[in-house]
Scaffold this motif. Structure first.
Motif, PDB file in Angstrom:
ATOM      1  N   ILE A   3      43.843  37.636  39.404  1.00 59.05           N
ATOM      2  CA  ILE A   3      43.459  38.974  38.962  1.00 59.05           C
ATOM      3  C   ILE A   3      44.223  39.965  39.836  1.00 59.05           C
ATOM      4  CG2 ILE A   3      41.531  40.587  38.640  1.00 59.05           C
ATOM      5  CD1 ILE A   3      41.274  38.074  36.916  1.00 59.05           C
ATOM      6  N   LEU A   4      44.955  40.839  39.197  1.00 58.08           N
ATOM      7  CA  LEU A   4      45.794  41.792  39.941  1.00 58.08           C
ATOM      8  C   LEU A   4      45.026  43.079  40.202  1.00 58.08           C
ATOM      9  CD1 LEU A   4      48.901  41.231  37.660  1.00 58.08           C
ATOM     10  CD2 LEU A   4      48.491  40.168  39.874  1.00 58.08           C
ATOM     11  N   LYS A   5      45.482  43.804  41.214  1.00 56.24           N
ATOM     12  CA  LYS A   5      44.843  45.076  41.546  1.00 56.24           C
ATOM     13  C   LYS A   5      45.331  46.142  40.555  1.00 56.24           C
ATOM     14  CE  LYS A   5      44.451  48.324  45.419  1.00 56.24           C
ATOM     15  NZ  LYS A   5      45.011  49.538  44.830  1.00 56.24           N
ATOM     16  N   ASN A  34      49.202  36.731  34.433  1.00 58.26           N
ATOM     17  CA  ASN A  34      48.235  37.372  35.325  1.00 58.26           C
ATOM     18  C   ASN A  34      47.729  38.703  34.749  1.00 58.26           C
ATOM     19  OD1 ASN A  34      48.366  35.319  37.185  1.00 58.26           O
ATOM     20  ND2 ASN A  34      49.982  36.282  38.393  1.00 58.26           N
ATOM     21  N   THR A  38      43.904  39.705  34.079  1.00 55.65           N
ATOM     22  CA  THR A  38      43.386  40.955  34.656  1.00 55.65           C
ATOM     23  C   THR A  38      42.766  41.842  33.576  1.00 55.65           C
ATOM     24  OG1 THR A  38      45.133  40.832  36.322  1.00 55.65           O
ATOM     25  CG2 THR A  38      44.018  42.953  36.085  1.00 55.65           C
ATOM     26  N   VAL A  52      49.613  47.547  37.089  1.00 56.60           N
ATOM     27  CA  VAL A  52      49.403  46.545  38.138  1.00 56.60           C
ATOM     28  C   VAL A  52      50.576  46.566  39.129  1.00 56.60           C
ATOM     29  CG1 VAL A  52      47.835  45.050  36.841  1.00 56.60           C
ATOM     30  CG2 VAL A  52      50.300  44.723  36.602  1.00 56.60           C
TER      31      VAL A  52
END
Ligand SMILES: [Zn+2]
Length: 176
Positions: A3-5, A34, A38, A52
């Motif tokens: 999970i990306l920010k 990803n 996310t 992201v």
């Protein structure tokens, strides 16, 4: 699965014009995977690479949220061929949490893009998918939906926006 920010409003990467992807290599495929994870984890229907932290022209849409039986889909280097008519719809954005507003946009679109295998695809839509794609492609051009609002809507969301971005926010296009 990663999970990306998610970058939020005020982050400069959200106001940059993203670069076309020249080669779909393993790093692009990994990023796309990803991004899908996310998007799903964030209950989003779409997510663009700049959100992201990657200023490249790729986005993902969870078509399963739009049409039953469909799966999340990757769009690379999307380009509008046609846009027609106009309609209003409620929009939200993972980069502008908890803010929803009515946005006026073209209704029907014709779009070309590359799929994850590098094949050119053409898509036409005039329903919800058209709206999602226009919102996500705006991200690739450094635009956020809150920069497109009519006066009344702008006023209505002002307080909520200040909660996320206490020092205020001016769209890049309006800055001198
Ligand atoms: Zn968005």
């Amino acid at each position: 699965m990663s999970i990306l920010k998610i970058r939020t409003i005020g982050d400069p990467i959200l106001e940059q014009i993203a670069k076309p992807i020249e080669k779909i290599d393993d790093s692009i495929i990994e990023l796309a995977t990803n991004m899908i994870d996310t998007m799903i984890a964030g209950d989003g229907v779409g997510l663009a690479a700049p959100q992201v932290g990657h200023s490249i022209r790729m986005l993902v849409v969870d078509l399963g949220m739009i049409t039953e039986g469909e799966i999340p889909t990757i769009f690379i280097n999307p380009e509008f061929l046609e846009m027609e008519d106009e309609c209003e719809m409620d929009e939200g954005c993972l980069s502008v949490p908890d803010v929803y507003a009515i946005v006026k946009r073209p209704k029907r679109i014709k779009l070309k893009y590359l799929d994850i295998d590098g094949r050119e695809q053409i898509l036409e839509d005039e329903e919800y998918l058209s709206r999602v794609l226009q919102h996500e492609i705006d991200h690739l051009d450094g635009k956020l939906f809150v920069g497109k609002l009519e006066k009344d809507e702008k006023k209505r969301i002002k307080k909520k926006l200040l909660k996320i971005k206490p020092d205020g926010w001016i769209p890049e296009s309006k800055k001198k």
